[in-house]
Motif scaffolding. Structure first.
Motif, PDB file in Angstrom:
ATOM      1  N   THR A  83     -17.143  -3.881   8.003  1.00 37.10           N
ATOM      2  CA  THR A  83     -15.964  -4.482   7.368  1.00 37.10           C
ATOM      3  C   THR A  83     -16.048  -4.466   5.842  1.00 37.10           C
ATOM      4  OG1 THR A  83     -16.977  -6.656   7.726  1.00 37.10           O
ATOM      5  CG2 THR A  83     -15.309  -5.941   9.321  1.00 37.10           C
ATOM      6  N   GLN A  84     -17.197  -4.845   5.281  1.00 36.37           N
ATOM      7  CA  GLN A  84     -17.282  -4.923   3.815  1.00 36.37           C
ATOM      8  C   GLN A  84     -17.206  -3.535   3.173  1.00 36.37           C
ATOM      9  OE1 GLN A  84     -21.848  -5.919   2.947  1.00 36.37           O
ATOM     10  NE2 GLN A  84     -20.981  -7.069   4.657  1.00 36.37           N
ATOM     11  N   HIS A  85     -17.754  -2.523   3.853  1.00 43.31           N
ATOM     12  CA  HIS A  85     -17.710  -1.170   3.301  1.00 43.31           C
ATOM     13  C   HIS A  85     -16.310  -0.560   3.458  1.00 43.31           C
ATOM     14  CE1 HIS A  85     -21.986  -1.551   2.868  1.00 43.31           C
ATOM     15  NE2 HIS A  85     -22.137  -1.743   4.154  1.00 43.31           N
ATOM     16  N   GLU A  86     -15.663  -0.834   4.590  1.00 42.37           N
ATOM     17  CA  GLU A  86     -14.292  -0.355   4.781  1.00 42.37           C
ATOM     18  C   GLU A  86     -13.357  -1.036   3.795  1.00 42.37           C
ATOM     19  OE1 GLU A  86     -11.143   1.865   6.412  1.00 42.37           O
ATOM     20  OE2 GLU A  86     -13.323   2.096   6.514  1.00 42.37           O
ATOM     21  N   TRP A  87     -13.578  -2.335   3.554  1.00 41.65           N
ATOM     22  CA  TRP A  87     -12.793  -3.074   2.557  1.00 41.65           C
ATOM     23  C   TRP A  87     -12.895  -2.384   1.195  1.00 41.65           C
ATOM     24  CZ3 TRP A  87     -10.534  -8.256   2.715  1.00 41.65           C
ATOM     25  CH2 TRP A  87     -10.148  -8.728   1.459  1.00 41.65           C
ATOM     26  N   ASN A  88     -14.103  -2.100   0.748  1.00 46.66           N
ATOM     27  CA  ASN A  88     -14.284  -1.495  -0.566  1.00 46.66           C
ATOM     28  C   ASN A  88     -13.717  -0.082  -0.634  1.00 46.66           C
ATOM     29  OD1 ASN A  88     -15.454  -3.652  -1.904  1.00 46.66           O
ATOM     30  ND2 ASN A  88     -17.525  -3.132  -1.231  1.00 46.66           N
ATOM     31  N   ARG A  89     -13.820   0.658   0.452  1.00 41.06           N
ATOM     32  CA  ARG A  89     -13.250   2.005   0.471  1.00 41.06           C
ATOM     33  C   ARG A  89     -11.740   1.947   0.248  1.00 41.06           C
ATOM     34  NH1 ARG A  89     -10.620   5.497   3.509  1.00 41.06           N
ATOM     35  NH2 ARG A  89     -10.331   4.048   5.231  1.00 41.06           N
ATOM     36  N   ARG A  90     -11.095   1.032   0.913  1.00 42.86           N
ATOM     37  CA  ARG A  90      -9.635   0.920   0.776  1.00 42.86           C
ATOM     38  C   ARG A  90      -9.231   0.282  -0.546  1.00 42.86           C
ATOM     39  NH1 ARG A  90      -6.828  -0.233   6.601  1.00 42.86           N
ATOM     40  NH2 ARG A  90      -8.244   0.991   7.892  1.00 42.86           N
ATOM     41  N   ALA A  91     -10.048  -0.663  -1.024  1.00 41.09           N
ATOM     42  CA  ALA A  91      -9.700  -1.404  -2.236  1.00 41.09           C
ATOM     43  C   ALA A  91      -9.681  -0.541  -3.485  1.00 41.09           C
ATOM     44  CB  ALA A  91     -10.669  -2.570  -2.422  1.00 41.09           C
ATOM     45  N   GLU A  92     -10.226   0.650  -3.409  1.00 34.76           N
ATOM     46  CA  GLU A  92     -10.217   1.537  -4.568  1.00 34.76           C
ATOM     47  C   GLU A  92      -8.810   1.987  -4.944  1.00 34.76           C
ATOM     48  OE1 GLU A  92     -12.772   4.798  -3.787  1.00 34.76           O
ATOM     49  OE2 GLU A  92     -14.629   3.621  -3.859  1.00 34.76           O
ATOM     50  N   HIS A  93      -7.863   1.866  -4.029  1.00 34.04           N
ATOM     51  CA  HIS A  93      -6.512   2.391  -4.272  1.00 34.04           C
ATOM     52  C   HIS A  93      -5.457   1.347  -3.897  1.00 34.04           C
ATOM     53  CE1 HIS A  93      -8.427   6.282  -4.807  1.00 34.04           C
ATOM     54  NE2 HIS A  93      -9.018   6.127  -3.637  1.00 34.04           N
ATOM     55  N   PRO A  94      -5.276   0.314  -4.755  1.00 32.86           N
ATOM     56  CA  PRO A  94      -4.234  -0.685  -4.486  1.00 32.86           C
ATOM     57  C   PRO A  94      -2.859  -0.021  -4.381  1.00 32.86           C
ATOM     58  CG  PRO A  94      -5.697  -1.421  -6.232  1.00 32.86           C
ATOM     59  CD  PRO A  94      -6.043   0.012  -5.969  1.00 32.86           C
ATOM     60  N   LEU A  95      -2.046  -0.534  -3.475  1.00 31.39           N
ATOM     61  CA  LEU A  95      -0.701   0.007  -3.249  1.00 31.39           C
ATOM     62  C   LEU A  95       0.323  -1.083  -3.553  1.00 31.39           C
ATOM     63  CD1 LEU A  95      -1.321   1.896   0.132  1.00 31.39           C
ATOM     64  CD2 LEU A  95      -1.183   2.878  -2.171  1.00 31.39           C
ATOM     65  N   PRO A  96       0.979  -1.031  -4.732  1.00 36.86           N
ATOM     66  CA  PRO A  96       1.962  -2.055  -5.093  1.00 36.86           C
ATOM     67  C   PRO A  96       3.072  -2.153  -4.062  1.00 36.86           C
ATOM     68  CG  PRO A  96       1.421  -0.680  -6.983  1.00 36.86           C
ATOM     69  CD  PRO A  96       0.814  -0.013  -5.786  1.00 36.86           C
ATOM     70  N   PRO A  97       3.607  -3.366  -3.855  1.00 29.83           N
ATOM     71  CA  PRO A  97       4.678  -3.530  -2.877  1.00 29.83           C
ATOM     72  C   PRO A  97       5.967  -2.859  -3.325  1.00 29.83           C
ATOM     73  CG  PRO A  97       4.345  -5.552  -4.108  1.00 29.83           C
ATOM     74  CD  PRO A  97       3.228  -4.626  -4.501  1.00 29.83           C
ATOM     75  N   VAL A  98       6.847  -2.611  -2.363  1.00 30.47           N
ATOM     76  CA  VAL A  98       8.126  -1.946  -2.608  1.00 30.47           C
ATOM     77  C   VAL A  98       9.240  -2.934  -2.269  1.00 30.47           C
ATOM     78  CG1 VAL A  98       9.634  -0.048  -1.943  1.00 30.47           C
ATOM     79  CG2 VAL A  98       7.141   0.305  -2.074  1.00 30.47           C
ATOM     80  N   GLU A  99      10.156  -3.158  -3.202  1.00 25.16           N
ATOM     81  CA  GLU A  99      11.242  -4.108  -2.956  1.00 25.16           C
ATOM     82  C   GLU A  99      12.348  -3.465  -2.134  1.00 25.16           C
ATOM     83  OE1 GLU A  99      13.863  -7.520  -5.276  1.00 25.16           O
ATOM     84  OE2 GLU A  99      12.421  -6.277  -6.383  1.00 25.16           O
TER      85      GLU A  99
END
Length: 326
Positions: A83-99
């Motif tokens: 979980t912690q490694h998958e979290w960090n892998r994904r966290a490298e690319h934040p995806l801003p929300p879309v209105e």
């Protein structure tokens, strides 16, 4: 990794298919009985619980949702050990929300005199709690000068039909938002029953300038859709089950607490604390109220706060040889 589910309801379906969700069809009292059932299930590492008739009311309560590493990992789409490694892998690319222009969270709208928090089955979780409490509330605010959005989780005592209590330390982001004028009211939107990946992000120690909705989008692998609130200048997840719109009034105090906190101790004596005045309640058709039992671990908050902190430590510690943190 591909998105395996979209939103809270699809995650409930996943748990149902996995045999990891129990439906409690009998009426359960809101005064301590519901909390006692949660505790018994938590200590046996039982399934997530969906109380279909809490207090004899029509809005069901979902509890213990992410109270095991197994279910947390299912939401993140990985093995529990990763979980912690998958979290960090994904966290490298934040995806801003879309209105977007409209969302399920506003299928029913109550304004003004129609606002009544009594429609929500808020439990008294533990014997010495100062009153009924809503937990796992995602408080959405924006810095009044920079416009930086924050999503944080705080406890809310239900005082009356349109007033909530708020306990938040001076170091918390909801207080930092208000540092320019300590007594001035400011807008807040409280999202209840959100995609579990937003609850994950909102429970984690992220930097002030990082939007938890963008981090939740990274964990989801797809941007969140958000809609404008009806009465406050904020945006909320379009697929939230319930949204409470209002304003924090720091200088308007009411007696709040005590409350059986996630540490296993009663947190905060009964003292005058800030209030939140609710201007609007919006919700989906047949909404689900997702709450978290608070008390001695193990429980949902225990897991929610741990994994994000583990990931942050792994990411930021520069010492060689660290492979994992617990």
């Amino acid at each position: 990794m591909a998105v395996t589910f979209s939103g809270l309801r699809e995650f409930i379906d996943l748990l149902t298919d996995a045999g990891d969700l129990a439906r409690v069809q009998a009426p359960v009292a809101l005064d301590q009985e519901l909390g006692a059932i949660c505790v018994k299930s938590l200590r046996g590492r039982g399934p997530a619980l969906l109380f279909e008739r809490p207090g004899g009311m029509t809005i069901p309560i979902l509890a213990n949702l992410l109270a095991t590493r197994r279910r947390f990992a299912l939401a993140l789409g990985c093995d529990p050990a990763d979980t912690q490694h998958e979290w960090n892998r994904r966290a490298e690319h934040p995806l801003p929300p879309v209105e977007v222009s409209e969302g399920h969270c506003q299928e029913h709208v109550y304004l003004g005199d129609d606002v009544d928090l009594g429609i929500l089955p808020a439990p008294i979780w533990n014997r010495l709690d100062g009153g009924p409490y809503i937990t796992l509330s995602c408080h959405i605010t924006k810095d009044t000068k920079t416009g930086i959005r924050n999503v944080g989780i705080y406890r809310n005592q239900v005082h009356d039909r349109n007033t909530l209590g708020l306990l938040a330390g001076p170091y918390t982001h909801i207080r930092l938002q208000h540092r320019y004028d300590p007594d001035a009211p400011f807008p807040v939107a409280i999202a209840l029953g959100v995609d579990p990946r937003l609850a994950m992000a909102a429970s984690s120690p992220l930097p002030f300038e990082l939007d938890e909705l963008a981090m939740a989008g990274a964990l989801r692998g797809k941007p969140f859709e958000i809609v404008s609130c009806k009465t406050v200048p904020l945006e909320v997840p379009a697929d939230a089950e319930i949204v409470l719109e209002g304003e924090v009034r720091p200088a308007e105090l009411r007696e709040e607490g005590p409350f059986g906190e996630f540490t296993g101790h009663y947190g905060g004596p009964r003292l005058p604390r800030s209030t939140i005045h609710i201007k609007a309640i919006t919700h989906r058709h047949n909404p689900i109220l997702h709450l978290a039992y608070q008390g001695a671990p193990p429980h949902e908050t225990d897991v929610l706060t741990a994994v994000g902190k583990e990931a942050e430590i792994v990411r930021t510690i520069a010492l060689p040889g660290i492979r994992a943190v617990h």
